[in-house]
Motif scaffolding. Structure first.
Motif, PDB file in Angstrom:
ATOM      1  N   GLU A 137      -6.930  -0.961   3.224  1.00 32.74           N
ATOM      2  CA  GLU A 137      -7.672  -0.678   4.464  1.00 32.74           C
ATOM      3  C   GLU A 137      -8.106   0.778   4.530  1.00 32.74           C
ATOM      4  O   GLU A 137      -9.213   1.089   4.979  1.00 32.74           O
ATOM      5  N   LEU A 138      -7.232   1.673   4.081  1.00 31.64           N
ATOM      6  CA  LEU A 138      -7.566   3.093   4.134  1.00 31.64           C
ATOM      7  C   LEU A 138      -8.690   3.429   3.153  1.00 31.64           C
ATOM      8  O   LEU A 138      -9.610   4.187   3.486  1.00 31.64           O
ATOM      9  N   GLU A 170      -4.505   9.049   7.873  1.00 30.56           N
ATOM     10  CA  GLU A 170      -4.738   8.088   8.951  1.00 30.56           C
ATOM     11  C   GLU A 170      -3.372   7.526   9.327  1.00 30.56           C
ATOM     12  O   GLU A 170      -2.767   6.764   8.553  1.00 30.56           O
ATOM     13  N   HIS A 171      -2.859   7.920  10.501  1.00 31.02           N
ATOM     14  CA  HIS A 171      -1.454   7.666  10.819  1.00 31.02           C
ATOM     15  C   HIS A 171      -1.097   6.190  10.872  1.00 31.02           C
ATOM     16  O   HIS A 171       0.044   5.807  10.682  1.00 31.02           O
ATOM     17  N   ARG A 172      -2.089   5.318  11.099  1.00 27.43           N
ATOM     18  CA  ARG A 172      -1.771   3.885  11.150  1.00 27.43           C
ATOM     19  C   ARG A 172      -1.371   3.350   9.784  1.00 27.43           C
ATOM     20  O   ARG A 172      -0.642   2.360   9.688  1.00 27.43           O
ATOM     21  N   TYR A 173      -1.871   3.984   8.736  1.00 25.69           N
ATOM     22  CA  TYR A 173      -1.709   3.445   7.395  1.00 25.69           C
ATOM     23  C   TYR A 173      -0.833   4.292   6.477  1.00 25.69           C
ATOM     24  O   TYR A 173      -0.335   3.794   5.472  1.00 25.69           O
ATOM     25  N   LEU A 174      -0.646   5.585   6.801  1.00 31.75           N
ATOM     26  CA  LEU A 174       0.001   6.499   5.865  1.00 31.75           C
ATOM     27  C   LEU A 174       1.472   6.661   6.187  1.00 31.75           C
ATOM     28  O   LEU A 174       1.859   6.833   7.342  1.00 31.75           O
ATOM     29  N   GLN A 175       2.288   6.617   5.146  1.00 33.06           N
ATOM     30  CA  GLN A 175       3.731   6.797   5.286  1.00 33.06           C
ATOM     31  C   GLN A 175       4.041   8.259   5.562  1.00 33.06           C
ATOM     32  O   GLN A 175       3.360   9.154   5.097  1.00 33.06           O
ATOM     33  N   HIS A 176       5.104   8.499   6.326  1.00 30.19           N
ATOM     34  CA  HIS A 176       5.559   9.859   6.586  1.00 30.19           C
ATOM     35  C   HIS A 176       6.717  10.194   5.664  1.00 30.19           C
ATOM     36  O   HIS A 176       7.435   9.312   5.201  1.00 30.19           O
ATOM     37  N   PRO A 190       0.558  -2.586   9.532  1.00 37.02           N
ATOM     38  CA  PRO A 190      -0.367  -1.458   9.621  1.00 37.02           C
ATOM     39  C   PRO A 190      -1.812  -1.924   9.730  1.00 37.02           C
ATOM     40  O   PRO A 190      -2.265  -2.781   8.983  1.00 37.02           O
ATOM     41  N   GLY A 191      -2.508  -1.334  10.703  1.00 35.19           N
ATOM     42  CA  GLY A 191      -3.893  -1.733  10.932  1.00 35.19           C
ATOM     43  C   GLY A 191      -4.041  -2.683  12.077  1.00 35.19           C
ATOM     44  O   GLY A 191      -5.122  -2.893  12.612  1.00 35.19           O
ATOM     45  N   VAL A 226     -12.448  10.214   7.920  1.00 36.18           N
ATOM     46  CA  VAL A 226     -11.018  10.189   7.635  1.00 36.18           C
ATOM     47  C   VAL A 226     -10.605  11.599   7.238  1.00 36.18           C
ATOM     48  O   VAL A 226     -11.154  12.173   6.301  1.00 36.18           O
ATOM     49  N   ALA A 227      -9.641  12.150   7.945  1.00 39.45           N
ATOM     50  CA  ALA A 227      -9.181  13.500   7.644  1.00 39.45           C
ATOM     51  C   ALA A 227      -8.413  13.516   6.329  1.00 39.45           C
ATOM     52  O   ALA A 227      -7.888  12.498   5.873  1.00 39.45           O
ATOM     53  N   ILE A 228      -8.350  14.695   5.724  1.00 41.90           N
ATOM     54  CA  ILE A 228      -7.554  14.910   4.518  1.00 41.90           C
ATOM     55  C   ILE A 228      -6.441  15.892   4.852  1.00 41.90           C
ATOM     56  O   ILE A 228      -6.683  16.917   5.494  1.00 41.90           O
TER      57      ILE A 228
END
Length: 382
Positions: free
Chosen positions: A155-156, A199-205, A372-373, A166-168
């Motif tokens: 999705e990302l 993209e906080h919905r898709y990216l792991q922290h 996610p998404g 989409v920010a980097i």
């Protein structure tokens, strides 16, 4: 001009997870995992990510054989293959050579499937010279360069292909000492940063260290509440992490901090179990699966506990989950949902929704599991 997507698959990523080896770094561990019946998972997880991109305007650049070409062609892509691995199975050197070549070919994004070891190899080779995004396929994933799930990675990338904004951001690459990990010690090391679509919905922290509260009275309360409700002749599968370890300590039982132990009638009947062992133990018994989330990430299943296989989860059912966590750990998610990344997309979707999280003695909240998404806003009820 088409979006130029680079693809690298570490075919051995996650190989040791289901057989309780805590990783797959090193030829000896790979041989041991295969001898125990482990099956590679990176291809299937990459397939899930690429399925989102089928039919889109993408120029796919990849490496030969199991490192990308085979899967891409099988899915109907027409990849541009820039080289092939020199070793069978492929090695870290093959990964690095592929990454350097794809970068020099001018890919817009390097999509890779692996674990923290793969991310470490790429970081050492590429630094921040090209944006990357990881498909989580390894056993231990503490780095912040991975999507939450394989589908989230797709999705990302799709957002980027469609030209959405989409920010980097710079995200940390961390890796554990696997030898220490197998001995029950967590020793993480920072290796650098790479540029990742943010993209906080898709990216792991990046995984949080244990909170101070986890070592104090709250864990005693969680343990007391759990022990009070235990039932005779029910098999309890005690997952990894310090929160579950506190319960085992309260019962006076030995604990595999980074594995899954089987407890029956307050005795450990099998320690540090493999996926196959857990399936056999669960046959004909009522089962409860006791797990906690990874701090800062919200992952319940799919990181470091692949022994809890999709087959096992389907057999035991969603109601078998007994989730424990401190309120501090939940608050640290900052509104992000809990995630199950079992490798079975249908199961992950069907288990979405509110679940009870035990946060103290006879104290619990309802918190949302979400794909996610989807609707990522958590519903929390006290």
């Amino acid at each position: 001009m088409s979006f130029r997507l680079g693809l690298i698959i570490n075919p051995l990523a996650g190989l040791g997870g289901s057989v309780a080896l805590k990783g797959s770094d090193g030829a000896d561990i790979v041989c041991q995992a295969l001898a125990l019946g482990a099956s590679p998972r990176a291809q299937a997880r990459t397939r899930t990510a690429l399925a989102v991109l089928q039919g889109m305007e993408i120029e796919l650049l990849t490496w030969g054989g199991a490192m990308g070409e085979d899967l891409a062609r099988d899915m109907g892509f027409e990849p541009r293959v820039l080289g092939a691995p020199e070793h069978t199975p492929s090695t870290a050197e093959d990964t690095c050579r592929a990454a350097r070549t794809l970068r020099d070919a001018g890919v817009d994004l390097l999509l890779f499937a692996g674990g923290d070891g793969t991310a470490r190899n790429l970081c050492e080779m590429l630094g921040d010279s090209v944006p990357v995004l990881g498909i989580p396929a390894g056993v231990k994933i503490h780095s912040g360069v991975y999507s939450l799930t394989p589908a989230a990675a797709g999705e990302l990338v799709a957002m980027l292909v469609r030209g959405e904004l989409v920010a980097i951001s710079e995200q940390e690459v961390r890796d554990l000492d696997e030898a220490a990990f197998r001995a029950g010690q967590v020793r993480a090391r920072f290796y650098g940063e790479m540029r990742v679509p943010a993209e906080h919905r898709y990216l792991q922290h990046v995984k949080n260290a244990a909170n101070r509260e986890d070592k104090a009275l709250v864990l005693d309360d969680i343990a007391a509440g759990f022990i009070e409700q235990m039932e005779a002749d029910t098999l309890y599968l005690m997952g990894s992490g310090s929160t579950v370890a506190a319960i085992m300590h309260e019962m006076g039982l030995e604990n595999s901090l980074l594995g899954v132990d089987a407890v029956l009638n307050e005795e450990v009947i099998a320690a540090d179990c493999t996926a196959a062992q857990l399936l056999a133990l669960c046959e004909g018994r009522p089962v409860r699966i006791v797990i906690t989330l990874i701090g800062g990430q919200g992952l319940l299943i799919g990181r470091g506990n692949q022994q809890l296989s999709a087959e096992l989860l389907q057999r035991c059912g969603r109601d078998s989950l007994y989730v424990v966590a401190t309120r501090t750990k939940l608050n640290a998610l900052r509104g992000r949902p809990l995630i199950i990344d079992s490798g079975d997309a249908d199961l992950d979707h069907s288990w979405s929704g509110l679940i009870q999280v035990h946060t103290g003695y006879r104290d619990a909240v309802l918190y949302r599991i979400a794909v996610p998404g989807g609707d990522a806003a958590p519903d929390i009820e006290h």
